[in-house]
Design a protein around this motif. Structure first.
Motif, PDB file in Angstrom:
ATOM      1  N   SER A 100      -2.543   8.340   3.319  1.00  0.00           N
ATOM      2  CA  SER A 100      -2.572   7.462   2.273  1.00  0.00           C
ATOM      3  C   SER A 100      -3.383   8.134   1.149  1.00  0.00           C
ATOM      4  N   LEU A 101      -3.355   7.658  -0.057  1.00  0.00           N
ATOM      5  CA  LEU A 101      -4.377   7.936  -1.157  1.00  0.00           C
ATOM      6  C   LEU A 101      -5.697   7.589  -0.695  1.00  0.00           C
ATOM      7  N   VAL A 102      -5.968   6.463  -0.336  1.00  0.00           N
ATOM      8  CA  VAL A 102      -7.178   5.843   0.155  1.00  0.00           C
ATOM      9  C   VAL A 102      -7.074   5.425   1.637  1.00  0.00           C
ATOM     10  N   GLY A 103      -8.187   5.711   2.244  1.00  0.00           N
ATOM     11  CA  GLY A 103      -8.186   5.561   3.819  1.00  0.00           C
ATOM     12  C   GLY A 103      -9.380   6.296   4.410  1.00  0.00           C
ATOM     13  N   LYS A 163       0.882  -1.113  -0.082  1.00  0.00           N
ATOM     14  CA  LYS A 163       0.075   0.071   0.115  1.00  0.00           C
ATOM     15  C   LYS A 163       0.745   1.318  -0.063  1.00  0.00           C
ATOM     16  N   ARG A 164       1.974   1.376   0.869  1.00  0.00           N
ATOM     17  CA  ARG A 164       2.929   2.398   0.820  1.00  0.00           C
ATOM     18  C   ARG A 164       3.638   2.615  -0.541  1.00  0.00           C
ATOM     19  N   LEU A 165       3.973   1.513  -1.025  1.00  0.00           N
ATOM     20  CA  LEU A 165       4.607   1.584  -2.353  1.00  0.00           C
ATOM     21  C   LEU A 165       3.589   2.099  -3.597  1.00  0.00           C
ATOM     22  N   PHE A 166       2.401   1.681  -3.539  1.00  0.00           N
ATOM     23  CA  PHE A 166       1.277   2.170  -4.451  1.00  0.00           C
ATOM     24  C   PHE A 166       1.063   3.564  -4.178  1.00  0.00           C
ATOM     25  N   ASP A 167       1.011   3.959  -2.803  1.00  0.00           N
ATOM     26  CA  ASP A 167       0.709   5.609  -2.686  1.00  0.00           C
ATOM     27  C   ASP A 167       2.048   6.308  -3.266  1.00  0.00           C
ATOM     28  N   LEU A 168       3.485   5.956  -3.236  1.00  0.00           N
ATOM     29  CA  LEU A 168       4.389   6.694  -3.437  1.00  0.00           C
ATOM     30  C   LEU A 168       4.526   6.717  -4.787  1.00  0.00           C
ATOM     31  N   SER A 184      -7.489  -3.784   0.056  1.00  0.00           N
ATOM     32  CA  SER A 184      -6.552  -4.370  -1.068  1.00  0.00           C
ATOM     33  C   SER A 184      -6.038  -3.165  -2.107  1.00  0.00           C
ATOM     34  N   VAL A 185      -5.095  -3.665  -2.780  1.00  0.00           N
ATOM     35  CA  VAL A 185      -4.667  -2.748  -3.843  1.00  0.00           C
ATOM     36  C   VAL A 185      -5.786  -2.678  -4.932  1.00  0.00           C
ATOM     37  N   ILE A 186      -6.392  -3.598  -5.226  1.00  0.00           N
ATOM     38  CA  ILE A 186      -7.642  -3.755  -6.292  1.00  0.00           C
ATOM     39  C   ILE A 186      -8.601  -2.918  -5.751  1.00  0.00           C
ATOM     40  N   LEU A 187      -9.023  -2.774  -4.258  1.00  0.00           N
ATOM     41  CA  LEU A 187     -10.106  -1.949  -4.004  1.00  0.00           C
ATOM     42  C   LEU A 187      -9.583  -0.478  -4.012  1.00  0.00           C
ATOM     43  N   ASP A 188      -8.387  -0.174  -3.635  1.00  0.00           N
ATOM     44  CA  ASP A 188      -7.834   1.007  -3.806  1.00  0.00           C
ATOM     45  C   ASP A 188      -8.130   1.662  -5.059  1.00  0.00           C
ATOM     46  N   TRP A 212     -10.873   5.236  -9.043  1.00  0.00           N
ATOM     47  CA  TRP A 212     -11.553   5.489 -10.209  1.00  0.00           C
ATOM     48  C   TRP A 212     -13.099   5.985  -9.672  1.00  0.00           C
ATOM     49  N   MET A 213     -13.689   5.464  -8.813  1.00  0.00           N
ATOM     50  CA  MET A 213     -14.836   6.181  -8.257  1.00  0.00           C
ATOM     51  C   MET A 213     -15.051   7.386  -7.978  1.00  0.00           C
ATOM     52  N   THR A 214     -13.514   7.798  -7.500  1.00  0.00           N
ATOM     53  CA  THR A 214     -13.549   9.225  -6.965  1.00  0.00           C
ATOM     54  C   THR A 214     -13.423  10.166  -8.019  1.00  0.00           C
ATOM     55  N   VAL A 215     -12.626   9.752  -9.275  1.00  0.00           N
ATOM     56  CA  VAL A 215     -12.810  10.463 -10.429  1.00  0.00           C
ATOM     57  C   VAL A 215     -14.197  10.891 -10.922  1.00  0.00           C
ATOM     58  N   GLY A 216     -14.988   9.751 -10.872  1.00  0.00           N
ATOM     59  CA  GLY A 216     -16.287  10.018 -11.305  1.00  0.00           C
ATOM     60  C   GLY A 216     -17.137  10.653 -10.370  1.00  0.00           C
ATOM     61  N   SER A 217     -17.023  10.672  -8.984  1.00  0.00           N
ATOM     62  CA  SER A 217     -17.694  11.307  -8.194  1.00  0.00           C
ATOM     63  C   SER A 217     -17.291  12.945  -8.116  1.00  0.00           C
ATOM     64  N   VAL A 218     -16.014  13.248  -8.593  1.00  0.00           N
ATOM     65  CA  VAL A 218     -15.584  14.662  -8.443  1.00  0.00           C
ATOM     66  C   VAL A 218     -16.184  15.224  -9.899  1.00  0.00           C
ATOM     67  N   PHE A 219     -16.257  14.763 -11.075  1.00  0.00           N
ATOM     68  CA  PHE A 219     -16.832  15.049 -12.080  1.00  0.00           C
ATOM     69  C   PHE A 219     -18.007  15.419 -12.215  1.00  0.00           C
ATOM     70  N   ARG A 220     -19.074  14.611 -11.169  1.00  0.00           N
ATOM     71  CA  ARG A 220     -20.507  14.844 -11.171  1.00  0.00           C
ATOM     72  C   ARG A 220     -20.675  15.867 -10.068  1.00  0.00           C
ATOM     73  N   ARG A 221     -19.726  15.991  -9.122  1.00  0.00           N
ATOM     74  CA  ARG A 221     -19.732  17.012  -7.936  1.00  0.00           C
ATOM     75  C   ARG A 221     -20.863  16.697  -7.330  1.00  0.00           C
ATOM     76  N   GLU A 222     -20.883  15.447  -6.770  1.00  0.00           N
ATOM     77  CA  GLU A 222     -22.233  14.857  -5.926  1.00  0.00           C
ATOM     78  C   GLU A 222     -21.885  14.933  -4.279  1.00  0.00           C
TER      79      GLU A 222
END
Length: 202
Positions: free
Chosen positions: A102-105, A2-7, A160-164, A169-179
């Motif tokens: 972390s990026l996700v948490g 997770k830390r490597l993924f974040d970096l 998990s990395v897959i869940l992160d 990906w869902m965050t990008v969609g949420s930001v564009f919809r501004r919900e």
């Protein structure tokens, strides 16, 4: 992992987004004045305090008594735009590089909430806080505190990395919809005063 993924993701994001970060910083300076950055102590891993860094979104407006006005009165139209697009969160990438976030948490909330959590809710501090999280992509500020904390604990148990990757990906969609940026009548959410429900004895 997770830390490597974040970096890896954070360094890549900074290399791509630095013009956007500079532009937002300039606009904040022009529209809101200084300081450009908002700094506040928040609880991190195991509740350890750290200083979160965000772009400023509010005016320094006070009432006749000298106390700051409510958030909804200090939050500008420009500040609402920054929050709805999550551009105000970009400086938190520095917190990720430093290992404080972390990026996700679970999102880092306020220090005074630490004594108000049930033991189950306090489990949200078993992991570094994130810029985005499972609760953010499943209702953000439009759901109740109890629901938000349940989603945080679910993430702790299922990370998990897959869940992160899915959450990012869902965050990008949420930001564009501004919900779900705020609760009705609040700049973000009402203050958490504690849960009325007891922990599941199981």
């Amino acid at each position: 992992m997770k830390r490597l993924f974040d970096l890896v993701v954070t360094l890549t994001a900074l290399s791509l987004l630095w013009p956007v970060i500079l532009l937002v910083a300039l606009l904040v300076r022009i529209k809101l004045g200084g300081p450009v950055l908002f700094r506040q102590t928040r609880p991190g891993l195991h509740g350890k305090p750290f200083e979160i860094i965000k772009f400023r979104t509010m005016k320094d407006a006070v009432g006749p008594d000298g106390k700051p006005l409510p958030d909804c009165d200090r939050l500008t139209k420009f500040g609402r735009l920054l929050r709805s697009t999550s551009l105000d969160e970009l400086p938190e990438l520095w917190n990720v590089l430093k290992g404080e976030m972390s990026l996700v948490g679970p999102r880092p909330l306020l220090m005074q909430y630490l004594d108000r959590y049930t033991p189950r809710q306090a489990r949200r501090h078993e992991m570094r806080p994130g810029i985005t999280g499972w609760a953010q992509v499943n209702g953000r500020n439009a759901i109740s505190w109890d629901d938000k904390f349940e989603l945080d604990v679910w993430y702790i148990d299922n990370q998990s990395v897959i869940l992160d990757l899915k959450i990012l990906w869902m965050t990008v969609g949420s930001v564009f919809r501004r919900e779900d940026v705020c609760q009705p009548g609040h700049a973000t959410m009402e203050e958490f005063m504690g849960s009325e429900s007891e922990d599941d004895p199981r």
